[in-house]
Design an enzyme around this catalytic site. Structure first.
Site, mmCIF file in Angstrom:
data_model
loop_
_atom_site.group_PDB
_atom_site.id
_atom_site.type_symbol
_atom_site.label_atom_id
_atom_site.label_comp_id
_atom_site.label_asym_id
_atom_site.label_seq_id
_atom_site.Cartn_x
_atom_site.Cartn_y
_atom_site.Cartn_z
ATOM 1 N N LYS A 104 15.936 5.048 -11.779
ATOM 2 C CA LYS A 104 15.647 3.868 -10.958
ATOM 3 C C LYS A 104 15.981 2.561 -11.665
ATOM 4 C CE LYS A 104 12.532 5.312 -7.341
ATOM 5 N NZ LYS A 104 11.182 5.305 -6.793
ATOM 6 N N GLU A 158 10.562 6.635 -22.612
ATOM 7 C CA GLU A 158 10.276 7.774 -21.712
ATOM 8 C C GLU A 158 11.578 8.550 -21.428
ATOM 9 O OE1 GLU A 158 7.860 6.547 -18.287
ATOM 10 O OE2 GLU A 158 9.205 7.711 -17.038
ATOM 11 N N TYR A 159 12.660 7.831 -21.154
ATOM 12 C CA TYR A 159 13.957 8.493 -20.928
ATOM 13 C C TYR A 159 14.330 9.334 -22.155
ATOM 14 C CZ TYR A 159 15.727 5.974 -16.725
ATOM 15 O OH TYR A 159 15.943 5.495 -15.460
ATOM 16 N N ASN A 211 -0.489 -4.897 3.869
ATOM 17 C CA ASN A 211 0.799 -4.198 3.766
ATOM 18 C C ASN A 211 1.699 -4.678 4.891
ATOM 19 O OD1 ASN A 211 2.209 -1.936 2.274
ATOM 20 N ND2 ASN A 211 2.504 -1.285 4.402
ATOM 21 N N HIS A 231 9.053 0.785 -22.830
ATOM 22 C CA HIS A 231 8.260 2.001 -22.589
ATOM 23 C C HIS A 231 9.081 2.998 -21.750
ATOM 24 C CE1 HIS A 231 5.896 4.385 -19.741
ATOM 25 N NE2 HIS A 231 4.980 4.504 -20.679
ATOM 26 N N ASN A 232 9.681 2.501 -20.684
ATOM 27 C CA ASN A 232 10.442 3.401 -19.815
ATOM 28 C C ASN A 232 11.683 3.944 -20.518
ATOM 29 O OD1 ASN A 232 8.525 2.561 -17.995
ATOM 30 N ND2 ASN A 232 9.944 2.436 -16.287
ATOM 31 N N LEU A 279 0.815 -1.214 0.000
ATOM 32 C CA LEU A 279 0.000 0.000 0.000
ATOM 33 C C LEU A 279 0.854 1.271 0.000
ATOM 34 C CD1 LEU A 279 -2.838 -1.129 2.409
ATOM 35 C CD2 LEU A 279 -3.009 -0.744 -0.056
ATOM 36 N N THR A 313 3.930 -3.216 6.735
ATOM 37 C CA THR A 313 3.854 -2.340 7.912
ATOM 38 C C THR A 313 2.382 -2.062 8.190
ATOM 39 O OG1 THR A 313 5.928 -1.365 7.189
ATOM 40 C CG2 THR A 313 4.697 -0.141 8.857
ATOM 41 N N ARG A 327 21.853 11.357 -18.183
ATOM 42 C CA ARG A 327 21.531 11.431 -16.746
ATOM 43 C C ARG A 327 22.787 11.142 -15.919
ATOM 44 N NH1 ARG A 327 15.463 9.253 -15.272
ATOM 45 N NH2 ARG A 327 14.434 9.969 -17.158
ATOM 46 N N MET A 381 1.382 3.630 -5.437
ATOM 47 C CA MET A 381 0.757 2.936 -6.570
ATOM 48 C C MET A 381 -0.338 1.986 -6.090
ATOM 49 S SD MET A 381 2.086 4.121 -9.309
ATOM 50 C CE MET A 381 1.746 2.982 -10.639
ATOM 51 N N GLY A 382 -0.011 1.214 -5.059
ATOM 52 C CA GLY A 382 -0.951 0.215 -4.562
ATOM 53 C C GLY A 382 -2.253 0.850 -4.082
ATOM 54 N N SER A 440 1.889 1.715 -16.044
ATOM 55 C CA SER A 440 2.501 3.035 -16.217
ATOM 56 C C SER A 440 1.478 4.150 -16.053
ATOM 57 C CB SER A 440 3.134 3.158 -17.598
ATOM 58 O OG SER A 440 3.604 4.478 -17.770
ATOM 59 N N LYS A 456 7.183 -3.037 -20.884
ATOM 60 C CA LYS A 456 7.216 -1.895 -19.944
ATOM 61 C C LYS A 456 8.630 -1.309 -19.870
ATOM 62 C CE LYS A 456 5.868 0.979 -16.646
ATOM 63 N NZ LYS A 456 6.724 1.203 -15.590
HETATM 64 P P1 NBP Z 1 7.691 1.412 -3.555
HETATM 65 O O1 NBP Z 1 8.436 0.978 -4.761
HETATM 66 O O2 NBP Z 1 8.233 2.509 -2.745
HETATM 67 O O3 NBP Z 1 7.443 0.108 -2.617
HETATM 68 C C1 NBP Z 1 6.863 0.258 -1.370
HETATM 69 C C2 NBP Z 1 6.031 -0.958 -1.001
HETATM 70 O O4 NBP Z 1 6.854 -2.127 -0.950
HETATM 71 C C3 NBP Z 1 5.442 -0.767 0.390
HETATM 72 O O5 NBP Z 1 4.156 -1.317 0.417
HETATM 73 C C4 NBP Z 1 6.415 -1.548 1.241
HETATM 74 O O6 NBP Z 1 5.886 -2.000 2.454
HETATM 75 C C5 NBP Z 1 6.682 -2.710 0.330
HETATM 76 N N1 NBP Z 1 7.834 -3.494 0.760
HETATM 77 C C6 NBP Z 1 9.143 -3.165 0.832
HETATM 78 BR BR1 NBP Z 1 9.846 -1.554 0.395
HETATM 79 N N2 NBP Z 1 9.919 -4.155 1.309
HETATM 80 C C7 NBP Z 1 9.060 -5.166 1.567
HETATM 81 C C8 NBP Z 1 9.236 -6.456 2.059
HETATM 82 N N3 NBP Z 1 10.449 -6.924 2.333
HETATM 83 N N4 NBP Z 1 8.148 -7.229 2.207
HETATM 84 C C9 NBP Z 1 6.920 -6.774 1.897
HETATM 85 N N5 NBP Z 1 6.682 -5.547 1.398
HETATM 86 C C10 NBP Z 1 7.731 -4.741 1.240
HETATM 87 O O7 NBP Z 1 6.172 1.797 -3.917
HETATM 88 P P2 NBP Z 1 5.511 2.411 -5.240
HETATM 89 O O8 NBP Z 1 6.206 3.661 -5.673
HETATM 90 O O9 NBP Z 1 4.044 2.444 -4.994
HETATM 91 O O10 NBP Z 1 5.825 1.325 -6.367
HETATM 92 C C11 NBP Z 1 5.382 -0.020 -6.278
HETATM 93 C C12 NBP Z 1 5.926 -0.748 -7.505
HETATM 94 O O11 NBP Z 1 5.377 -0.126 -8.671
HETATM 95 C C13 NBP Z 1 7.438 -0.682 -7.663
HETATM 96 O O12 NBP Z 1 7.898 -1.851 -8.270
HETATM 97 C C14 NBP Z 1 7.641 0.480 -8.595
HETATM 98 O O13 NBP Z 1 8.853 0.393 -9.318
HETATM 99 C C15 NBP Z 1 6.434 0.328 -9.509
HETATM 100 N N6 NBP Z 1 5.972 1.566 -10.148
HETATM 101 C C16 NBP Z 1 6.020 2.757 -9.485
HETATM 102 C C17 NBP Z 1 5.554 3.907 -10.118
HETATM 103 C C18 NBP Z 1 5.575 5.236 -9.416
HETATM 104 O O14 NBP Z 1 5.306 6.233 -10.091
HETATM 105 N N7 NBP Z 1 5.839 5.299 -8.112
HETATM 106 C C19 NBP Z 1 5.033 3.827 -11.421
HETATM 107 C C20 NBP Z 1 4.977 2.576 -12.045
HETATM 108 C C21 NBP Z 1 5.447 1.449 -11.411
HETATM 109 P P3 NBP Z 1 6.127 -1.132 3.794
HETATM 110 O O15 NBP Z 1 5.064 -0.102 3.791
HETATM 111 O O16 NBP Z 1 5.983 -2.136 4.856
HETATM 112 O O17 NBP Z 1 7.511 -0.542 3.711
#
Ligand code: NBP
Length: 485
Positions: free
Chosen positions: A263, A193-194, A34, A189-190, A12, A36, A290, A15-16, A131, A186
């Site tokens: 990333k 994007e770069y 989640n 795609h990224n 959560l 945490t 970059r 993105m989630g 995305s 994907k």
């Molecule tokens: P993050 O990439 O920051 O991941 C955070 C989530 O991972 C939290 O729910 C965290 O739980 C969980 N997590 C971690 Br860190 N370590 C863990 C573990 N050992 N066991 C279980 N859960 C764990 O979040 P996000 O930015 O929402 O991205 C999620 C995915 O989507 C990533 O793969 C990211 O590359 C991809 N994505 C992101 C975007 C963007 O714009 N942000 C866009 C497209 C795709 P916690 O709360 O307990 O720490």
């Protein structure tokens, strides 16, 4: 008995949370978990408050037991080892035919491995690109699923319902193909994007430092470009960024430190291009740009060692602005052409059947590279399924032909004024190489044969017949084995 949930989501973060709300808006009952648990509580009491059909569990066994069979578990956690850890934590509670969907930015080879390992346990795995960032996740992202084809019927309606839609109402989500192909698409795609972001940044650099335009004028130009063939999300946000003022009324942009982060997905695209021997020059330059930007301290020190060329404002600023639009569009065509070349090579090497027309359509809405231009790409592959390169498609080749003089003037301007245009110029270099029936690789082959007896083919002999010359009169007749890596 309590009604079960249609899907469960683990992870959560930004993105989630937004994907859960999006699924729920479309009528799906969603269970959430989640690591945490305080974040779970915050979500349920905050953004999900008042939504009866979203419920959480702070125990994985309980979470899995809440799901309708076949269970569908969507992972939105940090990419890498975490995905393997979470899969091994939930596996004991899953049963044959259940589906795991990894929606994070996983490396495609990891997704292929996970799909195969889970298939042995009769668990269906999908690795999907998602995305569009936070806004996309909430209102409709572009979704690129691939993996075990048997999983698709179970998740098709959910994924297509929550995805963005094209102007014609088609979902920006379709089955990509086997194994890790969803994450592969994907990744590309990224990479694209770069490339797009770097090209826009180079245009901004020339406008600011050579044409000496102020931010309001640059904002107007990007706004105008967004009504033409460059119409895209990234041009639109660039226009917004240029007009954004800090608290003191000055443009915020100029206060942002000029070192770019990354990333990893751009780097993966470049690595895959090298591994498959695909000339993905523009996107690779964008990744390296970059890296170079990150060397801030070294750049500041070097700036004190050298004086660049004099930089007087040109007289024909308005003409150069038009040239810049053409140069940007032409470079962008090369970038996408290279991205699709890499996709074709990846499909060949992994024996995936990719539908390029559908990929362009999936990118048409919801994602960061969404643009009007993707309709033309979709049309190009619809008109010719065997298209070798977008560059030779009639629509794109006409633009390139009509833009090349302007493109060259812009690259010249960058060279003369000392403004680096790595992506835009590498695009032009690729174009000139790709449209050349002959290149100086005859010299390379001669050199290779001279020092290493690597042999060469001749213009006046059938392909596949190799020759070796004793260039110095002191070599032997033994040649090296002929192979390409
Ligand atoms: P993050 O990439 O920051 O991941 C955070 C989530 O991972 C939290 O729910 C965290 O739980 C969980 N997590 C971690 Br860190 N370590 C863990 C573990 N050992 N066991 C279980 N859960 C764990 O979040 P996000 O930015 O929402 O991205 C999620 C995915 O989507 C990533 O793969 C990211 O590359 C991809 N994505 C992101 C975007 C963007 O714009 N942000 C866009 C497209 C795709 P916690 O709360 O307990 O720490």
């Amino acid at each position: 008995m309590k009604q079960k949930f249609d899907i469960g989501l683990i992870g959560l973060a930004v993105m989630g949370q937004n994907l859960v709300l999006n699924m729920n808006d479309h009528g799906y009952r969603v269970a959430v978990y989640n690591r945490t648990s305080s974040k779970l509580e915050d979500f349920l009491k905050g953004p999900a408050a008042g939504r009866d059909s979203i419920e959480g569990a702070d125990d994985l066994k309980q979470f899995i037991s809440m799901l309708e069979r076949p269970r569908k578990v969507f992972l939105m956690v940090k990419a890498g080892d975490v995905v393997d850890q979470v899969i091994s934590q939930i596996l004991p509670f899953l049963e044959e035919g259940d589906v795991i969907i990894d929606g994070g930015n996983s490396l495609f080879t990891d997704s292929s491995r996970r799909m195969k390992n889970l298939a042995e346990k009769n668990i269906l795995f999908i690795g999907t690109g998602v995305s569009g960032g936070e806004e996309g996740a909430r209102r409709g992202p572009s979704i690129m699923p691939g993996g075990n084809p048997a999983a698709w019927t179970h998740v098709k309606s959910i994924l297509q319902d929550i995805s963005a839609k094209t102007i014609k109402g088609e979902p920006c989500c379709d089955w990509v193909g086997d194994e890790g192909s969803g994450h592969y698409v994907k990744m590309i795609h990224n990479g694209i994007e770069y490339g797009d972001m770097q090209l826009i940044s180079e245009a901004y650099h020339l406008m600011k430092s050579v044409l000496k335009l102020d931010h309001d004028r640059m904002h107007e130009i990007f706004e105008k470009w967004n009504k033409g063939p460059l119409d895209s999300y990234l041009i639109e946000i660039t226009s917004d960024i240029l007009s954004y003022k800090d608290a003191d009324g000055e443009p915020l942009l100029e206060k942002i430190l000029d070192t770019a982060g990354q990333k990893g997905t751009g780097k993966w695209t470049g690595i895959n291009a090298l591994e498959t021997g695909t000339p993905l020059t523009l996107i690779s330059e964008a990744v390296f740009a970059r890296c170079l930007s990150a060397l801030k301290q070294e750049r500041v020190a070097a700036s004190e060692c050298f004086t660049g060329p004099e930089n007087e404002t040109p007289e024909n600023v308005e003409e150069l602005i038009d040239d810049l639009e053409k140069a940007l569009l032409a470079s962008k065509i090369v970038s996408y052409a290279q991205g699709f070349m890499l996709m074709r090579q990846g499909a060949l090497e992994n024996q995936w059947e990719l539908n390029y027309e559908a990929v362009a359509r999936m990118w048409r809405g919801g994602c960061i590279i969404r643009s009007r231009f993707l309709d033309n790409i979709s049309d190009a592959f619809s008109n010719n399924k065997e298209l070798a390169s977008l560059i030779v498609d009639p629509y794109f080749s006409k633009i390139l032909q009509d833009s090349q003089a302007a493109w060259r003037r812009i690259i010249n301007l960058g060279v003369q004024t000392g403004i680096p245009l790595p992506a835009m110029s590498s695009g032009l270099m690729f174009f000139d190489g790709y449209r050349s029936a002959s290149l100086p690789a005859n010299m390379l082959q001669a050199q290779r044969d001279y020092f290493g007896a690597h042999t060469y083919e001749r213009n006046d002999s059938p392909r596949g017949k190799f020759y070796h010359t004793d260039w110095t009169g002191e070599g032997g007749n033994v040649s090296s084995t002929t192979y390409n890596v």
